[in-house]
Design an enzyme around this catalytic site. Structure first.
Site, PDB file in Angstrom:
ATOM      1  N   CYS A 130       0.850  -1.198   0.000  1.00 38.06           N
ATOM      2  CA  CYS A 130       0.000   0.000   0.000  1.00 38.06           C
ATOM      3  C   CYS A 130       0.882   1.243   0.000  1.00 38.06           C
ATOM      4  O   CYS A 130       1.659   1.450   0.931  1.00 38.06           O
ATOM      5  CB  CYS A 130      -0.931   0.034   1.198  1.00 38.06           C
ATOM      6  SG  CYS A 130      -1.925   1.554   1.191  1.00 38.06           S
ATOM      7  N   LYS A 165       0.636  -9.735  -1.832  1.00 38.76           N
ATOM      8  CA  LYS A 165       0.396  -8.731  -2.888  1.00 38.76           C
ATOM      9  C   LYS A 165       1.609  -7.823  -3.028  1.00 38.76           C
ATOM     10  O   LYS A 165       1.999  -7.136  -2.084  1.00 38.76           O
ATOM     11  CB  LYS A 165      -0.853  -7.913  -2.553  1.00 38.76           C
ATOM     12  CG  LYS A 165      -1.249  -6.939  -3.666  1.00 38.76           C
ATOM     13  CD  LYS A 165      -2.626  -6.345  -3.413  1.00 38.76           C
ATOM     14  CE  LYS A 165      -3.100  -5.468  -4.561  1.00 38.76           C
ATOM     15  NZ  LYS A 165      -4.466  -4.959  -4.320  1.00 38.76           N
ATOM     16  N   GLY A 217      -5.719   1.807 -13.086  1.00 41.37           N
ATOM     17  CA  GLY A 217      -6.529   1.986 -14.297  1.00 41.37           C
ATOM     18  C   GLY A 217      -5.761   1.565 -15.540  1.00 41.37           C
ATOM     19  O   GLY A 217      -4.595   1.146 -15.462  1.00 41.37           O
TER      20      GLY A 217
END
Lengths: 304, 257
Positions: A130, A165, A217
């Protein structure tokens, strides 16, 4: 549709299409739009040991073909999750996987240990990537030594499927992947967001309260795809690929680059039904190409 | 909430920037109940740079015509693209989203204060109040006369007061300095518009002990509570303006702290 089935650690997924943490709430937010039972799995919002209010507004800035966010892991903490959210989501007809984050190794371990006891939580995704928290988060995912130590510590308390992750904000993502594989990770998921920023030129102010944030995105897709391909050649554990996927063609690209499964992230905001459309698109593709199992496609890119 | 294709029935340019676009479900299904203050998320088609939907408040619902009115200011690339729509075009919407203004049961004096394109949801709210037998005052502001939109529509549902910065229509100056606020006593105020205007209205309401609801337009990505980007600080902590709002009671916010 048995030919869409995929294995990640001990998890048998009905198909390789899952939704990315931080873009899908707790699944509940999407139940008006889709049948969650059509998904391979849902990765719920990043969960920490203690509740977090997240960062100040503004936390979002649209950028060409993508967006920056600096939410900062706003969540009510693992105890609230266990008491109030788990009872609601545990009977959803798909794998519900919790994304676990923390500021210290002790936080990760304590959070993972609390989740290990939940019958219907078959896996966790360890978020060492993160970019929007001051302490911990991505810091754990940007060196092999720290990635290895947090994975090792959580592995000791978490016997079920452990997915790590990875951050793309590193020089060599393949070596980070190898280091968590060596410590017993069952799978890796990649990529988290890219550190980026945007400036309002009229006001000469950053568009995010935190100045920098995570870029996601379609604009990140080619880089994410390259990283999945590099990691595919570096590890033997399954890979869950993500980064800018908006349609079935994107999903197949990630699978051909080496992903066993994929996650749909930011595009869920644009089309909340994108994930199920992608399941159908992959199935049609297998039909057209007379492929009996999606697993045959993994890493199946032909070379010149 | 649902995702549905709509067909554009008309696109009327109201001034240099603002368009009134009327849409109806393409499959002819009846609109669900939509409340004043709620909004839609419009997909921006054929614009590769633009990624996210655009949140637009519901300006009006015409039940007889099964029609939703959207008042859109073409302010950037995304809204500009939406405003290029022509009759017959398809528009994909997520709707109805968010909270709505409270329609109180009690009689009383209601004031609806709007600025610029922020007047949009007040038309539908005024109509609903009118349907309940409540007459309200509209106080609308803009830079000049051409920026006071839909005057004839507003006049159907209440008394219209205006303020323009250049004095070309109504009183000269900001709505928050309008003489109406000195001369009449209100029981409820609903407001939507630029944040400085809403803060000034909120302070007026607070000072005079008037119940007040405000409609926020925080930047958002999803519009349905998943991304946690549009948060507003409230007395309950950070909440999503898209699901807990966009309409908030002033008492929930921390604006006056």
């Amino acid at each position: 549709m048995a030919r869409l089935e995929v294995q990640i650690g001990d998890l048998q997924l009905r198909n390789p299409v899952m939704t990315a943490s931080g873009t899908f709430g707790y699944g509940t937010e999407y139940s008006d739009f889709i049948d969650l039972g059509r998904l391979g799995g849902v990765f719920v919002k990043g969960t920490t040991l203690e509740p977090r209010e997240g960062n100040d507004y503004p936390r979002m800035a649209e950028t060409p073909s993508g967006m920056l966010n600096s939410v900062g892991l706003q969540n009510k903490g693992v105890d609230y999750f266990v008491e109030h959210l788990y009872p609601v989501i545990k009977d959803y007809d798909t794998h519900m996987i919790v994304n676990v984050s923390g500021s210290t190794i002790e936080d990760y371990v304590a959070c993972a240990a609390k989740l290990a006891g939940l019958d219907k939580m078959p896996a966790i995704e360890l978020n060492i990537s993160c970019p929007n928290v001051k302490e911990g988060g991505m810091a754990f995912g940007t060196s092999c030594a720290s990635a290895a130590s947090v994975t090792r510590a959580v592995r000791e308390v978490y016997p079920k499927t452990l997915i790590v992750k990875l951050s793309p904000n590193v020089t060599d993502i393949a070596e980070i992947a190898r280091s968590v594989e060596a410590e017993g990770a069952d799978a890796v998921s990649l990529v988290n967001t890219f550190l980026g920023m945007a400036i309002d030129v009229e006001r000469r102010k950053p568009k995010l309260s935190t100045i920098t944030g995570g870029l996601s995105g379609p604009c990140i897709k080619p880089i994410a795809l390259r990283m999945v391909w590099q990691v595919y050649h570096a590890v033997n554990i399954p890979i869950i690929g993500m980064g800018g996927i908006t349609n079935w063609q994107d999903a197949i690209e990630f699978i051909l680059a080496g992903a066993d499964a994929i996650q749909i992230g930011t595009y869920n905001f644009v089309d909340p039904a994108a994930s199920v459309k992608i399941v159908d698109g992959i199935n049609d593709y297998l039909d057209r190409h007379h492929i009996s199992s999606v697993n045959e496609l993994v890493g199946g890119m032909n070379h010149f | 909430m649902k995702q549905l294709d709509f067909t554009v029935r008309s696109n009327e340019k109201l001034n240099d920037q603002n368009h009134l676009i009327k849409v109806t479900p393409s499959n002819h299904e009846l609109l669900p109940e939509i409340f004043p203050g709620q909004f839609v998320q419009i997909l921006v088609d054929n614009s590769p740079r633009i990624f996210l939907r655009r949140p637009i408040s519901v300006n009006f619902v015409n039940k007889e015509k099964n029609e939703v009115w959207l008042l859109i200011q073409a302010i950037g690339e995304g809204t500009g693209r939406i405003c290029e729509a022509v009759t017959g075009d398809r528009m994909n919407l997520l709707f109805p989203l968010g909270s709505s203004f409270t329609i109180p049961g009690e009689k009383g004096n209601y004031l609806l204060v709007g600025g610029g394109v922020g007047t949009a949801p007040l038309l539908f709210l005024g109509k609903m109040l009118h349907d309940k037998g409540v007459s309200c005052d509209f106080l609308l502001g803009g830079r000049s006369e051409k920026d006071i939109l839909q005057r004839r529509d507003f006049e159907k549902y209440g008394t219209l007061y205006c303020a323009t910065e250049d004095g070309s229509f109504g009183e000269k100056g900001f709505v928050t300095r309008h003489s109406l606020l000195e001369n009449k006593r209100y029981d409820f105020i609903f407001t939507c518009g630029p944040k400085p205007m809403m803060v000034a209205v909120a302070k007026y309401a607070h000072r005079n002990g008037i119940a007040c609801e405000v409609s926020l337009e925080n930047l958002m990505a999803c519009g349905f509570g998943a991304c946690l980007c549009c948060i507003e600080k409230t007395i309950r902590g950070n909440v999503c303006a898209c699901t807990e709002g966009p309409v908030f009671n002033l008492n929930e916010l921390t604006w006056l702290d």
